[in-house]
Write a protein that holds these residues in place. Sequence first.
Motif, mmCIF file in Angstrom:
data_model
loop_
_atom_site.group_PDB
_atom_site.id
_atom_site.type_symbol
_atom_site.label_atom_id
_atom_site.label_comp_id
_atom_site.label_asym_id
_atom_site.label_seq_id
_atom_site.Cartn_x
_atom_site.Cartn_y
_atom_site.Cartn_z
ATOM 1 N N GLY A 312 3.788 36.797 -11.038
ATOM 2 C CA GLY A 312 3.467 37.570 -12.301
ATOM 3 C C GLY A 312 4.672 37.803 -13.176
ATOM 4 N N LEU A 313 5.429 36.593 -13.474
ATOM 5 C CA LEU A 313 6.535 36.500 -14.646
ATOM 6 C C LEU A 313 5.986 35.828 -15.665
ATOM 7 N N ASP A 314 5.767 36.479 -16.796
ATOM 8 C CA ASP A 314 5.340 35.944 -18.140
ATOM 9 C C ASP A 314 6.318 35.300 -18.784
ATOM 10 N N ASP A 315 7.084 34.145 -18.483
ATOM 11 C CA ASP A 315 7.992 33.329 -19.008
ATOM 12 C C ASP A 315 7.438 32.484 -20.080
ATOM 13 N N SER A 316 7.041 33.053 -21.140
ATOM 14 C CA SER A 316 6.368 32.311 -21.954
ATOM 15 C C SER A 316 6.304 30.822 -22.018
ATOM 16 N N LEU A 317 7.398 30.322 -22.481
ATOM 17 C CA LEU A 317 7.624 28.692 -22.467
ATOM 18 C C LEU A 317 8.618 28.066 -21.423
ATOM 19 N N ASP A 318 8.746 28.699 -20.242
ATOM 20 C CA ASP A 318 9.037 28.347 -19.247
ATOM 21 C C ASP A 318 10.731 28.053 -19.154
ATOM 22 N N VAL A 319 11.488 29.151 -19.686
ATOM 23 C CA VAL A 319 12.734 29.007 -19.799
ATOM 24 C C VAL A 319 13.534 29.064 -18.313
ATOM 25 N N VAL A 320 12.865 29.897 -17.725
ATOM 26 C CA VAL A 320 13.335 30.352 -16.228
ATOM 27 C C VAL A 320 12.976 28.970 -15.438
ATOM 28 N N GLY A 321 11.987 28.594 -15.464
ATOM 29 C CA GLY A 321 11.520 27.368 -14.517
ATOM 30 C C GLY A 321 12.395 26.134 -14.949
ATOM 31 N N VAL A 322 12.897 25.865 -16.140
ATOM 32 C CA VAL A 322 13.305 24.807 -16.651
ATOM 33 C C VAL A 322 14.822 24.764 -16.805
ATOM 34 N N HIS A 323 15.412 25.879 -17.639
ATOM 35 C CA HIS A 323 16.792 26.006 -17.581
ATOM 36 C C HIS A 323 17.457 26.535 -16.608
ATOM 37 N N LEU A 324 17.108 27.777 -15.994
ATOM 38 C CA LEU A 324 17.818 28.428 -14.796
ATOM 39 C C LEU A 324 17.638 27.341 -13.495
ATOM 40 N N VAL A 325 16.567 26.876 -13.271
ATOM 41 C CA VAL A 325 16.483 26.051 -11.978
ATOM 42 C C VAL A 325 17.092 24.598 -12.427
ATOM 43 N N GLY A 326 16.823 24.226 -13.405
ATOM 44 C CA GLY A 326 17.705 22.847 -13.817
ATOM 45 C C GLY A 326 19.062 22.992 -13.928
ATOM 46 N N GLY A 327 19.704 24.291 -14.554
ATOM 47 C CA GLY A 327 20.892 24.276 -14.405
ATOM 48 C C GLY A 327 21.402 24.459 -13.213
ATOM 49 N N VAL A 328 20.838 25.208 -12.249
ATOM 50 C CA VAL A 328 21.363 25.413 -10.940
ATOM 51 C C VAL A 328 21.510 24.059 -10.202
ATOM 52 N N VAL A 329 20.271 23.332 -10.341
ATOM 53 C CA VAL A 329 20.019 21.959 -9.429
ATOM 54 C C VAL A 329 21.339 21.110 -9.944
ATOM 55 N N GLY A 330 21.531 21.035 -11.188
ATOM 56 C CA GLY A 330 22.492 19.963 -11.472
ATOM 57 C C GLY A 330 23.964 20.393 -11.317
ATOM 58 N N THR A 331 24.241 21.897 -11.567
ATOM 59 C CA THR A 331 25.549 22.297 -11.027
ATOM 60 C C THR A 331 25.753 22.339 -9.476
ATOM 61 N N VAL A 332 24.847 22.622 -8.662
ATOM 62 C CA VAL A 332 25.123 22.580 -7.343
ATOM 63 C C VAL A 332 25.260 21.058 -6.905
ATOM 64 N N MET A 333 24.533 20.183 -7.402
ATOM 65 C CA MET A 333 24.322 18.827 -6.959
ATOM 66 C C MET A 333 25.665 17.875 -7.273
ATOM 67 N N ILE A 334 26.616 18.537 -8.100
ATOM 68 C CA ILE A 334 27.852 17.705 -8.156
ATOM 69 C C ILE A 334 28.540 17.974 -6.933
ATOM 70 N N GLY A 335 28.455 19.012 -6.170
ATOM 71 C CA GLY A 335 29.090 19.123 -4.975
ATOM 72 C C GLY A 335 28.635 18.170 -4.083
#
Length: 432
Positions: A312-335
């Motif tokens: 039920g999260l109205d993240d209109s243009l997918d900022v959370v799904g793309v930038h938060l999730v993508g940022g976490v993926v890229g940062t963690v996978m450096i390890g």
Amino acid sequence: MDGYNAFMLVATLLVLMMTTPALALFYGGMTRSKSVLNMMMMSYVAMAIVGILWVLYGYSMVFSGEGGIDTFFNSPFSNFALDGVGYDGYTFMMFQLTFAVITTALISGAIADRVKFSAWVVFVPLWATLSYFPMAHMVFGCTDDALICTQIGAQDYAGGTAVHINAGVAGLVLALVVGKRIGWPKEKMRPHNLTLTMLGAALLWVGWYGFNVGSLIFDDSVGDASTQFLNETGLTFSNTTIATMSAIIGWLVIERLMHGKATTLGAASGIVAGLVAITPAAGAVNVFGASIIGLVAGVLCAVAVGYKFKFGLDDSLDVVGVHLVGGVVGTVMIGLFSTPGDEGSGVVGGLAEGLFYGGGIDSLVDQILGVLVAIAWSGIVTLVIALAIKYTIGWRVSEEAEVGGIDLDQHGESAYDLHAGALAGSSEGILK
């Protein structure tokens, strides 16, 4: 180096293009036709406000760790010098300005279609000052007190934490505080012009080479400067390209499996997901690592975007799904995939060995800690600002304005005045 300074001027111009027109077009096409001008204006005004604040005191806060009245009165248009940067201080100042601008503008996509323009204008300087500038110091300042860069030791080549996680968490908080659009999710709120979105995505991809390739980090212990420049620009260019291509494939495969069709919006979103994920890792991993990071980001971001309806999260243009999730993926996978350069050879790479390259778990732990700090900082600061605005001037336009069209209500304009009868909602109509 005159050539290096010229290179950085071009990189700065490319990153400046990422906000306007690239992000404005990308977001504008994804909104409904009655909201497109407002959506684009949020990017333009963020550029104007944050850019001025950066020159006044943001630059000093990030790269000296200082702030306050003294910085405000002594910093403006003074000597933007930075020891060891290798090129003109004004160029460095402007390059970093473009990062501050686009980070703030990214947040707007989470609250499209329903927010007062005045509330956004108040939010932008507060958030840039209290969230972006301090976190950019933690990540890019790298002084002794820089929490993420120095004290934790997490790697972040071009802004996975300071830019994408920071903006993604802010988007999540604002979407929760502001609330859902009227009619969402029962009413289908489809993008009104995917051609604009695809054009914006393409421009973002081009501009991102300035973002990543321009974020050069020279190490005096690794060869000479010219050799590093050649090797590192080639590495980051290659990684940026391959990760993005892999992310497109990952996103489209998930779309096909989940919904039976591969869409143009999915391809555009995959482009951005790959670019986001490779941003922190662009100079730390090899091409193989970049391809895996991009593929994982494309898959996970596509899945995450689908879950916003379940939560039920109205993240209109997918900022959370793309930038938060993508940022976490890229940062963690450096390890996992970090591959350090060879001392004295001019071969560049990460600052530590990742888990898959014999480095043990230490690097992975550092990356996770960096992510957690970024999430906590952005979440707390954004929540305080969001609630302060909510209980003072308020976030939402009226229900009538939201249903009738936020462009007309907030700006007195319409994006598509195709006949004389629509002049009442245009600038010409207002002037008359």
